[in-house]
Motif scaffolding. Structure first.
Motif, PDB file in Angstrom:
ATOM      1  N   ALA A   1       0.837  -1.205   0.000  1.00 14.70           N
ATOM      2  CA  ALA A   1       0.000   0.000   0.000  1.00 14.70           C
ATOM      3  C   ALA A   1       0.869   1.251   0.000  1.00 14.70           C
ATOM      4  N   SER A   2       1.911   1.242   0.798  1.00  6.98           N
ATOM      5  CA  SER A   2       2.810   2.393   0.871  1.00  6.98           C
ATOM      6  C   SER A   2       3.475   2.663  -0.479  1.00  6.98           C
ATOM      7  N   ALA A   3       3.925   1.607  -1.159  1.00 11.14           N
ATOM      8  CA  ALA A   3       4.576   1.763  -2.461  1.00 11.14           C
ATOM      9  C   ALA A   3       3.591   2.292  -3.499  1.00 11.14           C
ATOM     10  N   MET A   4       2.355   1.806  -3.454  1.00 12.52           N
ATOM     11  CA  MET A   4       1.347   2.271  -4.406  1.00 12.52           C
ATOM     12  C   MET A   4       1.053   3.758  -4.217  1.00 12.52           C
ATOM     13  N   VAL A   5       0.921   4.162  -2.972  1.00  7.02           N
ATOM     14  CA  VAL A   5       0.637   5.573  -2.688  1.00  7.02           C
ATOM     15  C   VAL A   5       1.830   6.441  -3.071  1.00  7.02           C
ATOM     16  N   LYS A   6       3.022   6.021  -2.670  1.00  7.94           N
ATOM     17  CA  LYS A   6       4.224   6.797  -2.944  1.00  7.94           C
ATOM     18  C   LYS A   6       4.454   6.998  -4.438  1.00  7.94           C
ATOM     19  N   HIS A   7       4.242   5.940  -5.215  1.00  5.74           N
ATOM     20  CA  HIS A   7       4.533   5.993  -6.652  1.00  5.74           C
ATOM     21  C   HIS A   7       3.296   6.270  -7.515  1.00  5.74           C
ATOM     22  N   LYS A   8       2.164   6.460  -6.846  1.00  5.88           N
ATOM     23  CA  LYS A   8       0.906   6.784  -7.532  1.00  5.88           C
ATOM     24  C   LYS A   8       0.556   5.748  -8.603  1.00  5.88           C
ATOM     25  N   VAL A   9       0.568   4.475  -8.193  1.00  7.81           N
ATOM     26  CA  VAL A   9       0.185   3.380  -9.081  1.00  7.81           C
ATOM     27  C   VAL A   9      -0.936   2.584  -8.427  1.00  7.81           C
ATOM     28  N   ASN A  10      -1.642   1.805  -9.226  1.00  4.24           N
ATOM     29  CA  ASN A  10      -2.772   1.025  -8.722  1.00  4.24           C
ATOM     30  C   ASN A  10      -2.462  -0.457  -8.556  1.00  4.24           C
ATOM     31  N   ARG A  11      -1.267  -0.854  -9.001  1.00  6.84           N
ATOM     32  CA  ARG A  11      -0.940  -2.282  -8.921  1.00  6.84           C
ATOM     33  C   ARG A  11       0.565  -2.471  -8.880  1.00  6.84           C
ATOM     34  N   LEU A  12       0.975  -3.605  -8.323  1.00 10.69           N
ATOM     35  CA  LEU A  12       2.381  -3.994  -8.287  1.00 10.69           C
ATOM     36  C   LEU A  12       2.471  -5.441  -8.752  1.00 10.69           C
ATOM     37  N   VAL A  13       3.508  -5.747  -9.522  1.00 11.31           N
ATOM     38  CA  VAL A  13       3.735  -7.155  -9.843  1.00 11.31           C
ATOM     39  C   VAL A  13       4.397  -7.797  -8.626  1.00 11.31           C
ATOM     40  N   VAL A  14       4.103  -9.057  -8.431  1.00 12.75           N
ATOM     41  CA  VAL A  14       4.680  -9.801  -7.317  1.00 12.75           C
ATOM     42  C   VAL A  14       5.689 -10.778  -7.908  1.00 12.75           C
ATOM     43  N   LEU A  15       6.953 -10.593  -7.522  1.00 14.01           N
ATOM     44  CA  LEU A  15       8.028 -11.423  -8.053  1.00 14.01           C
ATOM     45  C   LEU A  15       8.665 -12.249  -6.945  1.00 14.01           C
ATOM     46  N   LYS A  16       8.962 -13.492  -7.271  1.00 18.25           N
ATOM     47  CA  LYS A  16       9.720 -14.362  -6.367  1.00 18.25           C
ATOM     48  C   LYS A  16      10.868 -14.935  -7.178  1.00 18.25           C
ATOM     49  N   ASP A  17      12.082 -14.660  -6.725  1.00 16.61           N
ATOM     50  CA  ASP A  17      13.287 -15.074  -7.438  1.00 16.61           C
ATOM     51  C   ASP A  17      13.264 -14.573  -8.892  1.00 16.61           C
ATOM     52  N   GLY A  18      12.743 -13.356  -9.075  1.00 13.91           N
ATOM     53  CA  GLY A  18      12.708 -12.732 -10.394  1.00 13.91           C
ATOM     54  C   GLY A  18      11.598 -13.213 -11.305  1.00 13.91           C
ATOM     55  N   LYS A  19      10.772 -14.136 -10.831  1.00 18.11           N
ATOM     56  CA  LYS A  19       9.684 -14.669 -11.648  1.00 18.11           C
ATOM     57  C   LYS A  19       8.337 -14.137 -11.170  1.00 18.11           C
ATOM     58  N   LEU A  20       7.445 -13.890 -12.133  1.00 13.93           N
ATOM     59  CA  LEU A  20       6.109 -13.390 -11.842  1.00 13.93           C
ATOM     60  C   LEU A  20       5.286 -14.481 -11.162  1.00 13.93           C
ATOM     61  N   VAL A  21       4.829 -14.181  -9.940  1.00 16.92           N
ATOM     62  CA  VAL A  21       3.998 -15.140  -9.215  1.00 16.92           C
ATOM     63  C   VAL A  21       2.624 -14.562  -8.885  1.00 16.92           C
ATOM     64  N   GLY A  22       2.435 -13.270  -9.151  1.00 19.52           N
ATOM     65  CA  GLY A  22       1.144 -12.668  -8.854  1.00 19.52           C
ATOM     66  C   GLY A  22       1.133 -11.184  -9.167  1.00 19.52           C
ATOM     67  N   ILE A  23      -0.011 -10.598  -8.890  1.00 20.52           N
ATOM     68  CA  ILE A  23      -0.176  -9.153  -8.998  1.00 20.52           C
ATOM     69  C   ILE A  23      -1.055  -8.723  -7.829  1.00 20.52           C
ATOM     70  N   ILE A  24      -0.750  -7.588  -7.274  1.00 23.55           N
ATOM     71  CA  ILE A  24      -1.562  -7.069  -6.174  1.00 23.55           C
ATOM     72  C   ILE A  24      -2.030  -5.669  -6.551  1.00 23.55           C
ATOM     73  N   THR A  25      -3.320  -5.446  -6.357  1.00 22.69           N
ATOM     74  CA  THR A  25      -3.923  -4.165  -6.694  1.00 22.69           C
ATOM     75  C   THR A  25      -4.442  -3.495  -5.425  1.00 22.69           C
ATOM     76  N   ARG A  26      -4.798  -2.240  -5.559  1.00 27.08           N
ATOM     77  CA  ARG A  26      -5.409  -1.528  -4.423  1.00 27.08           C
ATOM     78  C   ARG A  26      -6.659  -2.265  -3.971  1.00 27.08           C
ATOM     79  N   ASP A  27      -7.426  -2.768  -4.928  1.00 25.44           N
ATOM     80  CA  ASP A  27      -8.653  -3.495  -4.614  1.00 25.44           C
ATOM     81  C   ASP A  27      -8.345  -4.753  -3.797  1.00 25.44           C
TER      82      ASP A  27
END
Length: 159
Positions: free
Chosen positions: A121-147
């Motif tokens: 939540a802090s990163a989304m607010v700071k960077h004014k974005v609605n979503r972040l990709v979730v990476l584990k060991d550099g691989k896409l494992v999910g996405i998290i949104t404000r919702d």
């Protein structure tokens, strides 16, 4: 609460070479407002509704004080509106044929599935974005949104 508890695991993605009109259709069908752009297993960008909307913005002529004559009201103003409408129609046509790679945001913010949702939540607010990709060991494992965060907080409030 951890990111992994609220993130979407089945991430809908696209490729940089995908045409914009196909991605618009996909976003509409899946009712999503943005998705990661991947090249193989690597996340190389993010495309959002805002990126697509920017394609449709027709630059307006500079606004100056202008008092039309009665003749201009009858002829010139409707003509200007027709010209603007045609420019918008052409913008939509041109936009659909572009590739996602030409409009995507290349600086993608990511977070780990083991991070707290407060960090997300802090990163989304700071960077004014609605979503972040979730990476584990550099691989896409999910996405998290404000919702996702709001729903996660709502679910934990009931427990």
């Amino acid at each position: 609460m951890k990111v992994s508890e609220v993130m979407t695991k089945d991430v809908i993605t696209c490729r940089p070479s995908d045409p914009v009109d196909g991605v618009v259709k996909l976003m509409s069908e899946k009712d999503i407002s943005g998705l990661p752009v991947v090249d193989g297993e690597k996340v190389v960008g993010m495309v959002t509704e805002a990126d697509i909307m920017r394609l449709l913005v027709v630059p307006e002529p500079s606004r100056t004080l202008w008092m039309p004559s009665p003749l201009e009201v009858l002829i010139e103003i409707p003509l200007k509106e027709i010209i603007q409408l045609r420019r918008l129609q052409q913008s939509v046509k041109d936009a659909g044929g572009q590739n996602v790679g030409s409009i995507m945001q290349k600086d993608v913010l990511s977070i780990s599935p083991d991070d707290d949702i407060e960090d997300a939540a802090s990163a989304m607010v700071k960077h004014k974005v609605n979503r972040l990709v979730v990476l584990k060991d550099g691989k896409l494992v999910g996405i998290i949104t404000r919702d996702d965060i709001i729903h996660g907080l709502g679910g934990s409030a009931n427990t």
